[in-house]
Scaffold this motif. Structure first.
Motif, PDB file in Angstrom:
ATOM      1  N   HIS A  12     -10.873  -5.604   6.925  1.00  0.00           N
ATOM      2  CA  HIS A  12     -10.013  -6.338   5.595  1.00  0.00           C
ATOM      3  C   HIS A  12      -9.415  -4.769   5.173  1.00  0.00           C
ATOM      4  N   LEU A  15      -5.367  -5.693   4.396  1.00  0.00           N
ATOM      5  CA  LEU A  15      -5.407  -6.468   2.911  1.00  0.00           C
ATOM      6  C   LEU A  15      -6.024  -5.091   1.835  1.00  0.00           C
ATOM      7  N   ARG A  53     -15.737  -8.357   0.699  1.00  0.00           N
ATOM      8  CA  ARG A  53     -14.191  -8.499   0.972  1.00  0.00           C
ATOM      9  C   ARG A  53     -13.873  -8.082  -0.824  1.00  0.00           C
TER      10      ARG A  53
END
Length: 294
Positions: A12, A15, A53
């Motif tokens: 992740h 992101l 996430r």
């Protein structure tokens, strides 16, 4: 990579960097936030986190909010206009219209006019499509309050963002006309590509010469460019690039990178010029930075 916590963070990371960068407008500060996020994450048992996430985005948002408030004091003491730190981006960023617009210099400057919590809510909701419940947990507000903040921030941004979506092809064509005019010292050609009410912002950070206030109007911008960027005693060359997901120019004087010129195009003409000369903000153009909304 056998450590589950490390594997999750790495999966992740792009992101999280994108979230922090869109909130802060500074790659250096975004990297610091990611380091802090990692230190918080390794203290958590991943097996006990239902949505890893969302949890990581929540940590990153909180840390970015804290940093955004401290950056406000830094920006108030900044010499001249403050522009976001430009990033050389990968081709997939330019191909994603939504992502390219969200990290464009024009929209990033609009985000600078939001209060810290408004910016966080807008970025998470409008850019990353995060649910109101998740945003509420990240910013320490109720979902009802977040909805109100989101509505207010959206209205504020919509009133100031570019009125039309311009394709990368059209932007490149306009930028090429601009490049030819500047390199050829063609004032008439330059005025033809500038909108009458064009605004130029230059960011030297007190380390490089730059206009201390925005320059408004085609004639004044032309004089500024040919009196500053295009000085006759130095050879000016430019290289097309994709910066923040949009066409831009890397400008060189006597072969040395002098700055990055990003543009805002509307109606086939340039309405905004953003020239970053501060050398401390030119460290992310040697290699592409991956960004993502997912």
């Amino acid at each position: 990579m056998n450590d589950p916590a490390t594997a999750t963070f790495v999966a992740h990371r792009n992101l999280l960097f994108t979230v922090a960068y869109e909130m802060l407008g500074s790659a250096a500060d975004a990297e610091d936030v990611l380091q802090e996020t990692w230190l918080r994450w390794v203290e958590v048992d991943p097996a006990g986190v239902r949505d890893q996430r969302a949890y990581l985005v929540r940590i990153t948002t909180r840390l970015s909010l804290n940093r955004l408030r401290t950056m406000k004091r830094r920006k108030e003491a900044y010499v001249g206009p403050w522009l976001p730190e430009p990033l050389l981006t990968t081709p997939d960023v330019a191909e994603d219209v939504e992502l390219a617009e969200s990290v464009s210099m024009a929209l990033m400057l609009v985000l600078e006019t939001l209060a810290p919590t408004e910016r966080a809510v807008f970025v998470l909701r409008e850019v990353f499509d995060v649910g109101y419940e998740e945003i509420a947990a990240a910013v320490g507000k109720t979902p009802a309050a977040v909805r109100q903040i989101a509505h207010r921030a959206r209205r504020h941004v919509d009133a100031r963002r570019p009125r039309e979506v311009v394709s990368a092809r059209e932007t490149r064509a306009v930028l090429e006309s601009f490049r030819r005019a500047v390199e050829g010292r063609d004032l008439d050609g330059l005025l033809a590509v500038l909108a009458p009410d064009v605004v130029l912002m230059s960011d030297g950070g007190g380390l490089k010469q730059a206009a201390l206030r925005p320059v408004t109007g085609a004639a004044k911008v032309g004089r500024f460019i040919f009196g500053g960027v295009g000085r006759t005693e130095e050879e000016l060359t430019s290289v097309p690039a994709v910066v923040n997901g949009n066409p831009a120019l890397l400008l060189h004087l006597d072969g040395t990178l002098d700055g990055i010129m990003a543009v805002r195009v509307e109606g086939g003409r340039i309405t905004g010029l953003y020239y970053v000369r501060n050398p401390e903000k030119l460290t992310r153009v040697a290699a592409e930075t991956p960004l993502t909304l997912r």
